[in-house]
Write a protein that holds these residues in place. Sequence first.
Motif, short mmCIF file in Angstrom:
data_model
loop_
_atom_site.label_atom_id
_atom_site.label_comp_id
_atom_site.label_asym_id
_atom_site.label_seq_id
_atom_site.Cartn_x
_atom_site.Cartn_y
_atom_site.Cartn_z
N ASP A 7 0.81 -1.21 0.00
CA ASP A 7 0.00 0.00 0.00
C ASP A 7 0.84 1.27 0.00
OD1 ASP A 7 -2.20 -1.61 0.03
OD2 ASP A 7 -2.57 -1.41 2.20
N GLN A 8 2.11 1.16 0.34
CA GLN A 8 2.98 2.33 0.40
C GLN A 8 3.48 2.68 -0.99
OE1 GLN A 8 6.16 1.44 3.05
NE2 GLN A 8 4.89 1.42 4.87
N ALA A 9 3.66 3.98 -1.22
CA ALA A 9 4.23 4.42 -2.49
C ALA A 9 5.71 4.05 -2.50
CB ALA A 9 4.06 5.93 -2.64
N PRO A 10 6.19 3.57 -3.62
CA PRO A 10 7.61 3.18 -3.66
C PRO A 10 8.52 4.40 -3.51
CG PRO A 10 6.62 3.01 -5.83
CD PRO A 10 5.52 3.34 -4.88
N GLU A 11 9.68 4.16 -2.96
CA GLU A 11 10.70 5.21 -2.82
C GLU A 11 11.32 5.42 -4.20
OE1 GLU A 11 14.96 5.78 -0.58
OE2 GLU A 11 13.52 4.36 0.25
N ILE A 12 11.42 6.67 -4.63
CA ILE A 12 11.94 6.96 -5.97
C ILE A 12 13.33 7.56 -5.86
CG2 ILE A 12 11.60 8.32 -8.05
CD1 ILE A 12 8.59 8.11 -7.54
N HIS A 13 14.27 6.95 -6.57
CA HIS A 13 15.64 7.43 -6.63
C HIS A 13 15.85 8.09 -7.99
CE1 HIS A 13 16.91 5.27 -3.01
NE2 HIS A 13 16.13 4.28 -3.43
N GLU A 14 16.03 9.41 -8.00
CA GLU A 14 16.31 10.11 -9.25
C GLU A 14 17.82 10.18 -9.44
OE1 GLU A 14 14.20 13.73 -10.04
OE2 GLU A 14 12.50 13.07 -8.81
N PHE A 15 18.25 10.05 -10.69
CA PHE A 15 19.69 10.08 -10.96
C PHE A 15 19.95 10.78 -12.29
CE2 PHE A 15 18.27 6.49 -13.36
CZ PHE A 15 19.15 6.35 -14.42
N GLU A 16 21.19 11.18 -12.49
CA GLU A 16 21.64 11.81 -13.73
C GLU A 16 22.49 10.78 -14.47
OE1 GLU A 16 22.02 14.76 -16.57
OE2 GLU A 16 20.82 14.88 -14.76
N PRO A 17 22.02 10.27 -15.61
CA PRO A 17 22.78 9.23 -16.32
C PRO A 17 24.05 9.80 -16.96
CG PRO A 17 20.88 9.87 -17.62
CD PRO A 17 20.77 10.60 -16.30
N PHE A 18 25.03 8.94 -17.15
CA PHE A 18 26.27 9.32 -17.83
C PHE A 18 25.97 9.51 -19.31
CE2 PHE A 18 29.92 7.89 -20.37
CZ PHE A 18 30.83 8.87 -20.01
N CYS A 19 26.39 10.64 -19.85
CA CYS A 19 26.15 10.97 -21.26
C CYS A 19 27.47 11.33 -21.93
CB CYS A 19 25.21 12.16 -21.39
SG CYS A 19 23.61 11.94 -20.62
N LYS A 20 27.57 11.01 -23.21
CA LYS A 20 28.72 11.48 -23.97
C LYS A 20 28.28 11.80 -25.40
CE LYS A 20 30.59 6.90 -25.06
NZ LYS A 20 31.76 6.04 -24.98
N TRP A 21 28.93 12.82 -25.96
CA TRP A 21 28.61 13.30 -27.30
C TRP A 21 29.65 12.79 -28.29
CZ3 TRP A 21 24.41 15.97 -28.99
CH2 TRP A 21 23.60 16.57 -28.02
N HIS A 22 29.20 12.48 -29.49
CA HIS A 22 30.07 12.17 -30.62
C HIS A 22 29.69 13.18 -31.70
CE1 HIS A 22 31.56 8.43 -28.93
NE2 HIS A 22 30.32 8.20 -28.53
N ARG A 23 30.57 14.12 -31.98
CA ARG A 23 30.30 15.16 -32.98
C ARG A 23 30.90 14.74 -34.31
NH1 ARG A 23 26.96 18.83 -30.28
NH2 ARG A 23 27.75 19.17 -28.20
N LYS A 24 30.07 14.77 -35.33
CA LYS A 24 30.51 14.43 -36.68
C LYS A 24 30.09 15.57 -37.60
CE LYS A 24 30.48 9.63 -35.70
NZ LYS A 24 30.78 8.37 -36.20
N GLU A 25 30.62 15.54 -38.81
CA GLU A 25 30.34 16.62 -39.75
C GLU A 25 28.85 16.69 -40.12
OE1 GLU A 25 31.69 17.80 -44.24
OE2 GLU A 25 33.20 16.92 -42.92
N ASP A 26 28.22 15.54 -40.31
CA ASP A 26 26.84 15.52 -40.77
C ASP A 26 25.81 15.25 -39.67
OD1 ASP A 26 27.71 12.93 -40.43
OD2 ASP A 26 26.45 12.13 -42.05
N ARG A 27 26.28 14.87 -38.46
CA ARG A 27 25.34 14.56 -37.38
C ARG A 27 26.07 14.58 -36.04
NH1 ARG A 27 26.90 10.08 -39.87
NH2 ARG A 27 27.63 8.31 -38.66
N ASP A 28 25.30 14.71 -34.99
CA ASP A 28 25.80 14.57 -33.63
C ASP A 28 25.06 13.39 -33.01
OD1 ASP A 28 27.48 16.75 -33.82
OD2 ASP A 28 26.03 18.14 -32.98
N ILE A 29 25.77 12.61 -32.21
CA ILE A 29 25.17 11.45 -31.56
C ILE A 29 25.36 11.60 -30.05
CG2 ILE A 29 25.21 8.94 -31.30
CD1 ILE A 29 26.44 8.87 -34.17
N LEU A 30 24.25 11.53 -29.33
CA LEU A 30 24.27 11.56 -27.88
C LEU A 30 24.09 10.14 -27.38
CD1 LEU A 30 24.24 13.01 -25.13
CD2 LEU A 30 21.77 13.30 -25.44
N GLU A 31 25.05 9.67 -26.59
CA GLU A 31 24.95 8.33 -26.01
C GLU A 31 24.71 8.47 -24.51
OE1 GLU A 31 28.48 6.16 -27.01
OE2 GLU A 31 27.80 5.82 -29.05
#
Length: 190
Positions: A7-31
């Motif tokens: 019956d209790q609401a679950p405890e919520i753990h918020e976090f900031e995920p690890f991100c890295k960018w790959h910059r290319k001439e025609d596109r950028d990719i966020l992982e």
Amino acid sequence: MEEKLGDQAPEIHEFEPFCKWHRKEDRDILEIHLQDFKREQLKVQISHQGTLKISGERSINPSQKSKFYKELAIANTYDSSTISAKFVNGWLHITMPKRKPTVPEKGDKRVAGSKDDERAKQDEAPSNDIGDANAKIEDEFRRRKQSSSAMKMAKTAVTVAVTGVAVAALVAYVIYMYKSMVVEDNECNY
């Protein structure tokens, strides 16, 4: 009365995920690293205002949940209609193709890259304050990156000049002190 664990609401753990960018001439990719998530637990959306919204939520156990939320302003340099996302081996890959520069038509007397061309692009493009701000920041970053080698050379030249002045002053001081000592020794011998 005691409440049951269910019956209790679950405890919520918020976090900031690890991100890295790959910059290319025609596109950028966020992982984004999301090791314990499943594809169904993730959501990627693009708002009409040009904001990329990425979120996810998963149960750790019956009384705990883990979640994250990330927003990114998408610059006008990206073609928002072709942005795609895929989730592979615990990594969310968001590919953002860049807009192709428009080539002026034969009858168009504007020169690509000229101020007239830039004004025309601004007039044609829908107003997007966040995107405009991102574009300005990216332009400034490019200008600074291009001038960084010139700045490094200028800093090196200044460092060499200051070092030269310091060495010259030190040599002059040593010569002055040596002459003072020689004169004193000569005065004492006579």
